[in-house]
Write an enzyme that holds these catalytic residues in place. Structure first.
Site, PDB file in Angstrom:
ATOM      1  N   HIS A 141       0.827  -1.222   0.000  1.00  0.00           N
ATOM      2  CA  HIS A 141       0.000   0.000   0.000  1.00  0.00           C
ATOM      3  C   HIS A 141       0.860   1.270   0.000  1.00  0.00           C
ATOM      4  CE1 HIS A 141      -3.889  -2.065   0.847  1.00  0.00           C
ATOM      5  NE2 HIS A 141      -3.102  -2.955   1.412  1.00  0.00           N
ATOM      6  N   ASN A 147     -10.391  -2.645   2.569  1.00  0.00           N
ATOM      7  CA  ASN A 147     -10.074  -2.658   1.141  1.00  0.00           C
ATOM      8  C   ASN A 147     -11.334  -2.388   0.330  1.00  0.00           C
ATOM      9  OD1 ASN A 147      -7.336  -3.214   1.328  1.00  0.00           O
ATOM     10  ND2 ASN A 147      -7.538  -5.409   0.988  1.00  0.00           N
ATOM     11  N   TYR A 178       0.859  -3.903  12.090  1.00  0.00           N
ATOM     12  CA  TYR A 178       0.846  -2.505  11.639  1.00  0.00           C
ATOM     13  C   TYR A 178       1.688  -1.600  12.540  1.00  0.00           C
ATOM     14  CZ  TYR A 178      -2.638  -3.812   8.191  1.00  0.00           C
ATOM     15  OH  TYR A 178      -3.267  -4.389   7.120  1.00  0.00           O
TER      16      TYR A 178
HETATM   17 FE1  HDE Z   1      -2.446  -4.781   5.465  1.00  0.00          FE
HETATM   18  N1  HDE Z   1      -0.617  -4.012   5.939  1.00  0.00           N
HETATM   19  N2  HDE Z   1      -1.831  -6.589   6.100  1.00  0.00           N
HETATM   20  N3  HDE Z   1      -4.199  -5.635   4.863  1.00  0.00           N
HETATM   21  N4  HDE Z   1      -3.067  -3.032   4.816  1.00  0.00           N
HETATM   22  C1  HDE Z   1      -0.239  -2.742   5.748  1.00  0.00           C
HETATM   23  O1  HDE Z   1       0.883  -1.464   7.366  1.00  0.00           O
HETATM   24  C2  HDE Z   1      -0.732  -6.830   6.862  1.00  0.00           C
HETATM   25  C3  HDE Z   1      -4.560  -6.927   5.025  1.00  0.00           C
HETATM   26  C4  HDE Z   1      -4.324  -2.699   4.387  1.00  0.00           C
HETATM   27  O2  HDE Z   1      -3.181   3.539   3.965  1.00  0.00           O
HETATM   28  C5  HDE Z   1       1.098  -2.428   6.376  1.00  0.00           C
HETATM   29  O3  HDE Z   1       1.158   0.748   7.691  1.00  0.00           O
HETATM   30  C6  HDE Z   1      -0.723  -8.201   7.287  1.00  0.00           C
HETATM   31  C7  HDE Z   1      -5.956  -7.099   4.834  1.00  0.00           C
HETATM   32  C8  HDE Z   1      -4.384  -1.309   4.034  1.00  0.00           C
HETATM   33  O4  HDE Z   1      -1.514   3.343   5.381  1.00  0.00           O
HETATM   34  C9  HDE Z   1       1.495  -3.767   7.031  1.00  0.00           C
HETATM   35  C10 HDE Z   1      -1.823  -8.776   6.730  1.00  0.00           C
HETATM   36  C11 HDE Z   1      -6.426  -5.839   4.540  1.00  0.00           C
HETATM   37  C12 HDE Z   1      -3.107  -0.810   4.276  1.00  0.00           C
HETATM   38  C13 HDE Z   1       0.310  -4.642   6.688  1.00  0.00           C
HETATM   39  C14 HDE Z   1      -2.510  -7.763   6.007  1.00  0.00           C
HETATM   40  C15 HDE Z   1      -5.310  -4.943   4.563  1.00  0.00           C
HETATM   41  C16 HDE Z   1      -2.311  -1.907   4.763  1.00  0.00           C
HETATM   42  C17 HDE Z   1       2.110  -1.819   5.463  1.00  0.00           C
HETATM   43  C18 HDE Z   1      -2.248 -10.233   6.819  1.00  0.00           C
HETATM   44  C19 HDE Z   1      -7.851  -5.435   4.220  1.00  0.00           C
HETATM   45  C20 HDE Z   1      -2.626   0.594   4.014  1.00  0.00           C
HETATM   46  C21 HDE Z   1       2.210  -0.362   5.891  1.00  0.00           C
HETATM   47  C22 HDE Z   1      -2.769 -10.586   8.072  1.00  0.00           C
HETATM   48  C23 HDE Z   1      -8.776  -5.646   5.320  1.00  0.00           C
HETATM   49  C24 HDE Z   1      -2.958   1.504   5.136  1.00  0.00           C
HETATM   50  C25 HDE Z   1       1.364  -0.246   7.044  1.00  0.00           C
HETATM   51  C26 HDE Z   1      -2.512   2.899   4.790  1.00  0.00           C
HETATM   52  C27 HDE Z   1      -0.971  -1.782   5.156  1.00  0.00           C
HETATM   53  C28 HDE Z   1       0.233  -5.899   7.148  1.00  0.00           C
HETATM   54  C29 HDE Z   1      -3.683  -8.037   5.283  1.00  0.00           C
HETATM   55  C30 HDE Z   1      -5.458  -3.555   4.271  1.00  0.00           C
HETATM   56  C31 HDE Z   1       2.814  -4.355   6.596  1.00  0.00           C
HETATM   57  C32 HDE Z   1       0.319  -8.862   8.151  1.00  0.00           C
HETATM   58  C33 HDE Z   1      -6.767  -8.392   4.971  1.00  0.00           C
HETATM   59  C34 HDE Z   1      -5.601  -0.558   3.510  1.00  0.00           C
HETATM   60  O5  HDE Z   1       1.601  -3.633   8.411  1.00  0.00           O
END
Ligand code: HDE
Length: 712
Positions: free
Chosen positions: A90, A163, A377
């Site tokens: 993202h 999302n 996060y």
């Molecule tokens: Fe994320 N995800 N994600 N994700 N995600 C990140 O956090 C992670 C997942 C989503 O505008 C990271 O700050 C894991 C689902 C958005 O700043 C990180 C897993 C959904 C954003 C991270 C998921 C998301 C992130 C990278 C599996 C939809 C951007 C930078 C369990 C519900 C937020 C950050 C923004 C961002 C980890 C799965 C949505 C690496 C471990 C499911 C919208 O922490």
């Protein structure tokens, strides 16, 4: 010892005065950090006025530079450290401020303060993003879009990090690094940027059948939204709302855009990525600047705890939805974005979301994907934002006070007064103190779910069905949407070099979703169509879910649509004025485009001002095209390759096109057949009704067989 033995125990914690007008509070809080250099002297970071910002201090005009030049050293040192790591996923995004307002008091459902008072606006910051590409990648690539909301509630920040699709690729967080490594650009050459059309992605997903449903979503047009304003948002996981009596209810969060759900078509998305890399962030910015504030309806599907096991699928499985036909959405309020940030880096880049940030009245469930996210996060912000004090960055600060005994660490801004940074203490009167949980406005209390189990590394059997919902989704799509899905799989798998990966995806995944889909993709890839799937289809309680098809999610009007009005020397100014007024009345946005940015001569003998050249604003930047009448202009259009290409391209992308007056003859001259969205007429005003109606349908789907490159 807790404060129960504390000498100051009779004083209740949480007596800080909260400004109930939170939107004002957040705006005022941010205002303290905003600076405006208008009328100000140029100075160093330490306040010294600078007399010369053009030349380094040197020994003689042509001599060596001097180390003592503290002004030059400060400037270059700061510059050398301007970049911070981008988000691992993202990374590319855009954001804006706004507010959430509930329609009524929903305290029966949740005690969270933002849902209790219809007169209260809770400030928000929302960030939209793509997943795969780096910070500088294109906006319109085929990808999932993030939809992350920070609610600055008066009981603390709630981050709803969702999302634009309702499910996810994997069921357990431990697989996330594998998934991300597979979808990211390949490690040897860092190709492709911003897309999934490559071997490692399809290798992984063809080996992991739980991804089948989500991959299908990314092959639909949802993965190429026309803009951020037209996207749905989903919480994906099942969450829990808790009311003042402590009663928990499962909820699934939905956001529906007021202007309807709309997408690009693939060829358009690819071209737009080149013509305007910033298409989505530009659209969001311009909509807000023009006062056309993006709006969503925030709703929840409510599932009583006693119904937890009533469905064909497990509520804790993030690869599944609960069809709206089984549990309709209850609208709770509206989300409006009405202010652009002042500084991209300070606000949009530094905003830090975490699904683990919740407030009283909202709680988690045991979804193993959600549970992993609760950790990830904050962990990632520590390296991205340089330490654990990222909550002090203005965009991340709550409007609620945040006193505690945490201290120090890199970049600490807060100047904590007092001697005791521990609890219990008797030196600082025992403050800050715990707040006992209370029906409302109390300290956070975790929902008391009973857990009695062995520690195991296992996946629940109830997570075992990977295809029935993908089948349901595919069969709920319109014929045109299905064709786009076939095209998308064919395009993506066509970019996969290893034949066995193509075959595995078709035979072991697509064949289990729908045999016709598998056969059509196989035909496009030149491989044999599978005769049957590899697993027995599972019988489920519902055949179709019309709520999943985008054609059922339009607004029925053209508010917020963008229309290009083409003019040349000799165009009728009255046609231009009329269409502009009519579109404005409908809430649409208009740009008048000429051969260059200079005004053109009108048929009436005056001038028509032009917003931009047609070259600078190609048809892919618009939802529809109107060509003004006028004999001389019509002749010029018919002779001009660029003008013809403009119209052909809009036609190919299934857009509504109206040609007024003499321009109507262009339809025949271009060799096109008129249809419900390709309209010509002598009377420009009489064209408006059908033109707007065609536009409101978003695309002229009946035209699809004429332009598709893949014969049905
Ligand atoms: Fe994320 N995800 N994600 N994700 N995600 C990140 O956090 C992670 C997942 C989503 O505008 C990271 O700050 C894991 C689902 C958005 O700043 C990180 C897993 C959904 C954003 C991270 C998921 C998301 C992130 C990278 C599996 C939809 C951007 C930078 C369990 C519900 C937020 C950050 C923004 C961002 C980890 C799965 C949505 C690496 C471990 C499911 C919208 O922490």
């Amino acid at each position: 010892m807790t404060d129960k033995t504390n000498p100051a125990k009779s004083e209740m914690a949480g007596t800080d005065t909260l400004d109930r007008q939170n939107v004002t509070a957040k705006t005022e809080q941010l205002e303290q950090y905003r600076t405006d250099a208008t009328g100000q002297a140029l100075r160093t970071n330490h306040g010294v006025k600078i007399s010369d910002n053009q030349n380094t201090l040197k020994a003689g005009a042509r001599g060596p530079s001097l180390l003592e030049d503290f002004i030059m050293r400060e400037k270059i040192t700061h510059f050398d450290h301007e970049r911070i790591p981008e988000r691992i996923v993202h990374a590319r995004g855009a954001g804006a401020y706004g507010y959430f307002q509930p329609y009524e008091d929903f305290s029966k459902l949740t005690k969270a303060s933002l849902f209790r008072d219809p007169s209260k606006k809770t400030p928000v910051f929302v960030r939209f993003s793509t997943v795969q590409g780096p910070r500088g990648s294109g906006d319109t690539v085929r990808d999932v879009r993030g939809f992350a909301i920070k609610f600055y509630t008066d009981e603390g920040n709630w981050d709803m990090v969702g999302n634009n699709m309702p499910v996810f690729f994997i069921q357990d967080a431990v697989k996330f690094p594998d998934f991300v490594h597979a979808v990211k650009p390949e490690p040897h050459n860092e190709i492709p940027t911003g897309g999934s059309a490559h071997d490692t992605f399809w290798d992984f997903v063809s080996l992991v059948p739980e991804s089948a449903h989500m991959v299908l979503w990314t092959m639909t047009d949802r993965a190429i939204p026309v803009n951020f304003r037209s996207m749905q948002g989903f919480g994906i996981h099942t969450f829990r709302f808790v009311n003042a009596e402590g009663k928990g209810t499962f909820v699934k969060i939905h956001l529906k855009p007021a202007g309807g759900v709309r997408s690009l078509v693939w060829d358009e998305a690819q071209k737009l990525a080149g013509k305007d890399t910033d298409a989505h962030r530009r659209d969001l910015w311009e909509a807000i600047e023009s006062g056309d504030y993006p709006e969503w309806e925030f709703g929840v599907q409510i599932i009583p705890e006693e119904d937890e096991h009533k469905f064909d699928w497990d509520l804790l499985d993030a690869t599944k939805i609960i069809p709206e036909e089984l549990v309709p959405i209850t609208p709770l309020g509206k989300l409006v974005l009405d202010r652009n940030p002042d500084n991209y880096f300070a606000e949009t880049e530094q905003v830090a979301f975490c699904p683990g940030h919740i407030v009283p009245g909202i709680d988690f469930t045991n979804d193993p994907l959600l549970q992993g996210r609760l950790f990830s996060y904050t962990d990632t912000q520590i390296s991205r934002l340089g330490g654990p004090n990222f909550h002090e960055i203005p965009v991340n600060r709550p409007v609620a006070p945040n006193h505690n005994d945490q201290r120090d660490a890199a970049h600490r801004m807060t100047i904590n007064k007092g001697r005791a940074s521990y609890e219990p203490n008797s030196i600082d009167g025992g403050w800050p103190k715990e707040t006992p949980s209370a029906p409302v406005d109390g300290g956070f209390e975790t929902y008391q779910e009973r857990v009695d189990a062995h520690k195991v590394r296992e996946r629940s059997e109830s997570f075992g069905d990977h295809f029935s919902q993908a089948t349901l989704f595919y069969r709920s799509l319109s014929e045109a949407e299905q064709q786009h899905v076939i095209d998308a799989y064919s395009f993506e798998l066509g970019k996969v070099d290893r034949l066995w990966i193509r075959e595995r995806q078709v035979n072991e995944i697509l064949a289990n979703i729908d045999l016709d889909l598998a056969a059509k993709v196989a035909a496009n890839l030149g491989i044999p169509a599978p005769a049957k799937g590899t697993v027995e289809p599972r019988k489920i309680s519902i055949d179709k879910s019309p709520a999943l098809s985008q054609v059922n999610l339009l607004s029925g009007n053209i508010k917020g649509f963008k229309v290009a009005v083409l003019v040349a020397n000799g165009s009728k100014a009255s046609d231009v004025d009329d269409i502009k007024a009519a579109l404005k009345a409908e809430g649409a946005h208009v740009k008048v485009l000429g051969p260059s940015s200079a005004p053109v001569k009108s048929a009436e003998g005056g001038e028509i001002p032009v917003d931009a050249s047609a070259d600078g604003m190609p048809s892919v930047a618009f939802d529809a095209v109107f060509v003004a009448g006028g004999a001389e202009a019509a002749k010029a259009f018919a002779m001009n390759g660029a003008a013809k290409h403009y119209l052909y391209e809009a036609y190919k992308h299934l857009k509504a096109i109206a040609l007024a007056g003499e321009a109507k003859d262009l339809i025949a001259k271009l060799g096109l057949d008129p249809d419900a969205g390709l309209l010509g007429g002598a009377d420009a005003k009489a064209l408006q009704k059908d033109f707007f109606a065609a536009m409101a349908e978003h695309r002229v789907w009946a035209r699809l067989p004429k332009i598709t490159s893949v014969p049905a």
